[in-house]
Write an enzyme that holds these catalytic residues in place. Structure first.
Site, PDB file in Angstrom:
ATOM      1  N   ASP A  74       0.853  -1.177   0.000  1.00 45.23           N
ATOM      2  CA  ASP A  74       0.000   0.000   0.000  1.00 45.23           C
ATOM      3  C   ASP A  74       0.898   1.240   0.000  1.00 45.23           C
ATOM      4  O   ASP A  74       1.764   1.374   0.871  1.00 45.23           O
ATOM      5  CB  ASP A  74      -0.865  -0.030   1.274  1.00 45.23           C
ATOM      6  CG  ASP A  74      -1.964   1.010   1.253  1.00 45.23           C
ATOM      7  OD1 ASP A  74      -1.722   2.111   0.739  1.00 45.23           O
ATOM      8  OD2 ASP A  74      -3.058   0.712   1.781  1.00 45.23           O
ATOM      9  N   TYR A 123      10.661   1.202  -0.587  1.00 44.21           N
ATOM     10  CA  TYR A 123      12.096   1.362  -0.855  1.00 44.21           C
ATOM     11  C   TYR A 123      12.495   0.422  -1.986  1.00 44.21           C
ATOM     12  O   TYR A 123      12.750  -0.759  -1.745  1.00 44.21           O
ATOM     13  CB  TYR A 123      12.908   1.094   0.419  1.00 44.21           C
ATOM     14  CG  TYR A 123      12.525   2.029   1.551  1.00 44.21           C
ATOM     15  CD1 TYR A 123      13.028   3.331   1.598  1.00 44.21           C
ATOM     16  CD2 TYR A 123      11.623   1.635   2.535  1.00 44.21           C
ATOM     17  CE1 TYR A 123      12.658   4.207   2.611  1.00 44.21           C
ATOM     18  CE2 TYR A 123      11.239   2.508   3.549  1.00 44.21           C
ATOM     19  CZ  TYR A 123      11.765   3.793   3.583  1.00 44.21           C
ATOM     20  OH  TYR A 123      11.384   4.660   4.575  1.00 44.21           O
ATOM     21  N   TYR A 153     -11.922  12.725  -3.341  1.00 42.40           N
ATOM     22  CA  TYR A 153     -11.197  12.392  -4.577  1.00 42.40           C
ATOM     23  C   TYR A 153     -10.740  13.674  -5.287  1.00 42.40           C
ATOM     24  O   TYR A 153      -9.560  13.834  -5.585  1.00 42.40           O
ATOM     25  CB  TYR A 153     -12.109  11.562  -5.484  1.00 42.40           C
ATOM     26  CG  TYR A 153     -11.439  11.101  -6.756  1.00 42.40           C
ATOM     27  CD1 TYR A 153     -10.407  10.164  -6.726  1.00 42.40           C
ATOM     28  CD2 TYR A 153     -11.848  11.582  -7.995  1.00 42.40           C
ATOM     29  CE1 TYR A 153      -9.788   9.740  -7.889  1.00 42.40           C
ATOM     30  CE2 TYR A 153     -11.236  11.158  -9.167  1.00 42.40           C
ATOM     31  CZ  TYR A 153     -10.219  10.230  -9.111  1.00 42.40           C
ATOM     32  OH  TYR A 153      -9.603   9.800 -10.259  1.00 42.40           O
ATOM     33  N   THR A 213     -12.354   7.014 -18.898  1.00 46.32           N
ATOM     34  CA  THR A 213     -11.694   5.961 -19.672  1.00 46.32           C
ATOM     35  C   THR A 213     -12.417   4.649 -19.406  1.00 46.32           C
ATOM     36  O   THR A 213     -12.953   4.443 -18.319  1.00 46.32           O
ATOM     37  CB  THR A 213     -10.215   5.841 -19.233  1.00 46.32           C
ATOM     38  OG1 THR A 213      -9.614   7.140 -19.289  1.00 46.32           O
ATOM     39  CG2 THR A 213      -9.434   4.892 -20.107  1.00 46.32           C
ATOM     40  N   HIS A 219     -13.375  -3.081 -13.442  1.00 51.19           N
ATOM     41  CA  HIS A 219     -14.135  -3.832 -12.448  1.00 51.19           C
ATOM     42  C   HIS A 219     -15.605  -3.777 -12.840  1.00 51.19           C
ATOM     43  O   HIS A 219     -16.133  -2.718 -13.129  1.00 51.19           O
ATOM     44  CB  HIS A 219     -13.930  -3.204 -11.070  1.00 51.19           C
ATOM     45  CG  HIS A 219     -13.998  -4.196  -9.975  1.00 51.19           C
ATOM     46  ND1 HIS A 219     -15.170  -4.837  -9.670  1.00 51.19           N
ATOM     47  CD2 HIS A 219     -13.054  -4.676  -9.137  1.00 51.19           C
ATOM     48  CE1 HIS A 219     -14.937  -5.669  -8.664  1.00 51.19           C
ATOM     49  NE2 HIS A 219     -13.665  -5.596  -8.327  1.00 51.19           N
TER      50      HIS A 219
END
Length: 312
Positions: free
Chosen positions: A36, A42, A123, A153, A159
């Site tokens: 996440d 790293y 959002y 798009t 989904h």
């Protein structure tokens, strides 16, 4: 990967699925990390496509705090990574930074018309501050950034229950359910096919354009036109059902893509019907897959203990 690049995909599968990339698993240039971006990462990379964030209203409204964290802390983490390893970062921003626009079509220099406390704010404002962060890192730390403002798009591997207009209509038409239109259906949207978007993102990443660029299809249609087109492409007898309007639903949406044409030599090339047919084909297959792979628990037979019969 086909061009010989090594690609590391980082996903927490909040809205994605492993099945979407399973055909690459085992390829020598491909790596998948279940991670996440809200947690620091790293790794050594040259380019970062920062695409992480739920993007459909039902997904980002389901967990607005998670959406905000992904777009703020997640973006800071990716910019920190870019700074550490000297990578270039492309931010997947959105046409939602323009909110419910008062300017039509929307150019990159329009500042937007956004409700900061509405249901979509997590959002819209999350992406707006993500852009602010990119330019702060560019100015203060010299990080190379690219900002794509992506308009609607669609395409395969969306989904199915994503709650966006194309997936809703295709799914409803395939299942013979009424196509649900919110409000009068006169709101407009402009849809691009996913392969066009990918070409635009790659062109932007490898360009010298550091200011925001709209990536979308300027061919504008009303929601009602979409419903009728998808209905006829599916060959469905579904009716169109009108529901009450969603709050803060933008009334008009159309990108001005002069900048992308001029500076990237990019414009969408896939015709709407061709793209829709590919998406419909994928959804059909997906519904079949679900029907054939449903786990139906069977009642377990009672276990009979071997050994002596017990008499009460």
């Amino acid at each position: 990967m086909m061009d010989g690049h090594e690609v590391t995909v980082v996903d927490n599968f909040f809205t994605g699925r492993k099945r979407n990339v399973e055909h690459w698993i085992g390829h020598e240039n491909f790596e998948l990390i279940n991670h996440d971006v809200v947690e620091p990462l790293y790794i050594e990379v040259d380019q970062i496509y920062h695409l992480a964030s739920p993007a459909s209203p039902p997904n980002y409204m389901y967990n607005p705090i998670k959406t905000l964290k992904t777009n703020t802390i997640g973006t800071l983490n990716m910019l920190g990574l870019a700074k550490r390893v000297g990578a270039r970062l492309l931010l997947a921003s959105t046409s939602e930074v323009y909110g419910d626009p008062e300017v039509h079509p929307q150019t990159e220099d329009y500042w937007g018309h956004v409700n900061p406390i509405g249901p979509r704010a997590c959002y819209d404002e999350g992406k707006r501050v993500a852009e602010t962060m990119c330019y702060a890192y560019m100015k203060q730390e010299g990080v190379e950034v690219r900002v794509a403002r992506i308009f609607n798009t669609f395409g395969p591997r969306m989904h199915m229950n994503d709650g966006r207009v194309v997936s809703n209509f295709i799914l409803q038409a395939l299942q013979g359910e009424p196509l649900t239109v919110y409000g009068s259906g006169t709101q407009t949207r402009a849809f691009q096919y996913v392969s066009d978007l990918v070409n635009g993102l790659v062109a932007l990443m490898n360009s010298n354009v550091s200011s925001p660029v709209n990536l979308g299809n300027p061919e504008e249609h009303t929601i009602l036109e979409f419903a009728q087109l998808i209905k006829s492409l599916v060959g469905s007898g579904s009716e169109i059902q009108y529901l009450s309007e969603a709050q803060d639903d933008p009334q008009k949406r159309k990108p001005d893509i002069k900048k992308a044409k001029l500076m990237l030599g990019w414009e969408p090339v896939v015709p709407l019907e061709e793209g829709l047919n590919k998406a419909i084909h994928y959804f059909r297959k997906e519904l079949e897959y679900q029907a054939n792979n449903q786990y139906i628990p069977k009642p377990k037979p009672a276990r009979i203990k071997k050994g002596r019969t017990r008499h009460n």
